[in-house]
Design an enzyme around this catalytic site. Structure first.
Site, short mmCIF file in Angstrom:
data_model
loop_
_atom_site.label_atom_id
_atom_site.label_comp_id
_atom_site.label_asym_id
_atom_site.label_seq_id
_atom_site.Cartn_x
_atom_site.Cartn_y
_atom_site.Cartn_z
N SER A 71 0.80 -1.23 0.00
CA SER A 71 0.00 0.00 0.00
C SER A 71 0.83 1.28 0.00
O SER A 71 0.35 2.32 -0.41
CB SER A 71 -0.96 0.00 1.19
OG SER A 71 -0.24 -0.14 2.39
N HIS A 88 -5.39 -2.97 -2.82
CA HIS A 88 -4.93 -2.09 -3.90
C HIS A 88 -4.76 -2.82 -5.23
O HIS A 88 -4.19 -2.26 -6.16
CB HIS A 88 -3.59 -1.44 -3.50
CG HIS A 88 -3.73 -0.56 -2.31
ND1 HIS A 88 -4.18 0.74 -2.40
CD2 HIS A 88 -3.53 -0.80 -0.99
CE1 HIS A 88 -4.23 1.26 -1.18
NE2 HIS A 88 -3.85 0.35 -0.31
N LYS A 114 -11.61 1.50 -2.26
CA LYS A 114 -10.66 1.99 -3.26
C LYS A 114 -11.33 1.91 -4.64
O LYS A 114 -12.24 2.68 -4.90
CB LYS A 114 -9.36 1.23 -3.13
CG LYS A 114 -8.91 1.32 -1.63
CD LYS A 114 -7.55 0.92 -1.34
CE LYS A 114 -7.31 0.75 0.15
NZ LYS A 114 -7.55 1.92 0.99
N1 PMP Z 1 -5.53 -3.44 3.48
C1 PMP Z 1 -4.76 -2.55 2.82
C2 PMP Z 1 -3.55 -3.05 2.09
C3 PMP Z 1 -5.11 -1.20 2.82
O1 PMP Z 1 -4.35 -0.31 2.18
C4 PMP Z 1 -6.28 -0.78 3.51
C5 PMP Z 1 -6.75 0.66 3.53
N2 PMP Z 1 -5.82 1.63 3.48
C6 PMP Z 1 -7.02 -1.73 4.19
C7 PMP Z 1 -6.63 -3.05 4.15
C8 PMP Z 1 -8.23 -1.35 4.98
O2 PMP Z 1 -9.30 -1.11 4.14
P1 PMP Z 1 -10.52 -0.20 4.58
O3 PMP Z 1 -10.21 1.21 4.17
O4 PMP Z 1 -11.67 -0.76 3.82
O5 PMP Z 1 -10.70 -0.34 6.04
#
Ligand code: PMP
Length: 393
Positions: free
Chosen positions: A182, A210, A241
């Protein structure tokens, strides 16, 4: 022992950065979340959103969400387990399983909760959870919550992974990784990870927050990108996303989903996602399947920007995806760059320790398929200006 008041008063870093006028967090967007957003009444080019396919303000997605409010109301006054399962949740799970090519799927209220709920339920007392050091915070927290022991390996380092697994021979090990990392935007070495897992009888779960809507056939993620969907236990995803909403899910076998429906505490003890959000996901998946050109365009823009950044001598690491990091060194550089860029009309996100090592602060650029080459040229002009002023090119 310090009181809570004393402990919180000791936290002065953010106030210091605020006093310098360099605080880059909680910046308000006033209105639509397209490629140009309004901040402090000024137009700013959005180069830091995870709205990869530009669907959060798509008319069909918005109409589907509005219709769901009319049909079901605004919220869910209960968890999926009890009174919070609406027919639209079941429909969404069918759509996601079909999209991901799995037997079943299960919807959570956020991606963070999906990681928490899945990992803590599947990793038993005698198991080990093996994670990449660069995994998302929600995986790290899930591992803390799970009864099993956690072992970390160096980022995308297959030798280290094998070393850690060979030392645990005979134990049940579950490897959990970001499919697309991420912060750095690089892709996990999933084929190698699966081969090593097979050798040591380990299982693999991929968090494709992602990757969904970004890589793989039709945007179905990392396992599909490498053509090895059958080698992993399941894919965890988020709605926040490319899928233009809020929520999370796991796509996996019917047996795993059945088990999670009865053991996953983040699912059982928390209210289900609201109907409007779920309807938006169903429509977003329909559009992703119908308009593959959105993903092609996203990749074209990614290649265009990556080339421009490399030519201008920015250090952009190993990114292969629409998440492009620009390494700027110490954290003050990241704060200064973000605020200077905003003044110049470009929004990017700062990433500092502990999300990355202390000397590897970065500007995190992320692209939307709805941007144009002209937008990227504008961003480049400003990035070069700021990069030269702060000395990171
Ligand atoms: N996993 C990854 C790799 C993320 O980047 C994110 C959000 N930044 C999440 C899980 C969590 O997702 P959510 O925004 O739906 O809570």
């Amino acid at each position: 022992m310090k009181s809570v008041a004393e402990r919180v008063a000791e936290f002065t870093e953010a106030r210091r950065v605020m006093a310098m006028g360099l605080y880059p967090y909680f910046r308000e967007i006033e209105g639509e979340q397209g490629t140009i957003v309004t901040m402090n009444g000024k137009s700013v080019l959005m180069m830091g959103s995870n709205n990869y396919l530009g669907l959060t303000d798509h008319p069909e997605v918005k109409a589907a969400a509005q219709k769901a409010i009319d049909q079901y109301g605004t919220g869910c006054a209960g968890s999926r387990f009890l009174n919070g399962t609406l027919s639209i949740h079941t429909e969404c799970e069918e759509v996601l399983a079909d999209f991901m090519g799995t037997e079943a799927s299960l919807v959570y209220s956020t991606g963070f909760m999906a990681n928490q709920g899945v990992i803590s339920a599947l990793v038993g007392r005698d198991s080990y959870i093996i994670i990449d050091k660069a995994d998302h915070a929600s995986i790290i927290d899930a591992a803390r919550l799970a009864y099993g022991k956690t072992i970390k390996y160096a980022h995308n380092d297959m030798e280290d992974l094998e070393k850690k697994l060979s030392a645990l021979s005979g134990k049940l090990c579950i490897i959990v990784i970001d499919g697309v990392f991420s912060m750095e935007g690089d892709i996990a070495k999933l084929p190698e990870i699966c081969d090593i897992a097979e050798k040591y009888n380990a299982e693999v779960i991929v968090d494709d927050a992602h990757a969904i809507g970004v890589i793989g056939e039709n945007g179905t993620g990392t396992a599909s990108h490498f053509g090895i969907g059958d080698k992993i236990l399941g894919t965890i995803g988020t709605f926040s996303k490319a899928l233009a909403s809020i929520g999370g899910f796991i796509a996996s076998s019917e047996n795993i989903i059945h088990f999670l429906r009865h053991h996953s505490r983040a699912l059982i003890f928390s209210a289900s996602p609201p109907p409007a959000g779920v309807a938006a996901v169903i429509k977003a998946v329909e559009i992703i399947k119908r308009e593959p050109e959105r993903i092609e365009r996203l990749m074209e823009l990614t290649a265009y920007l990556r080339n421009a950044l490399k030519q201008a001598n920015f250090n952009i690491g190993q990114s292969e995806t629409p998440i492009i990091p620009i390494y700027v060194g110490e954290e003050m550089n990241a704060f200064k760059a973000c605020m200077m860029l905003q003044a110049e009309g470009v929004f990017v996100n700062p990433v500092i320790s502990p999300a990355v090592p202390p000397d590897k602060s970065l500007l995190r650029l992320s692209l939307m398929s709805t941007l144009t080459e002209e937008n990227l040229d504008f961003a480049m002009e400003k990035l070069i200006k700021v990069g030269k002023t702060l000395g990171f090119i």
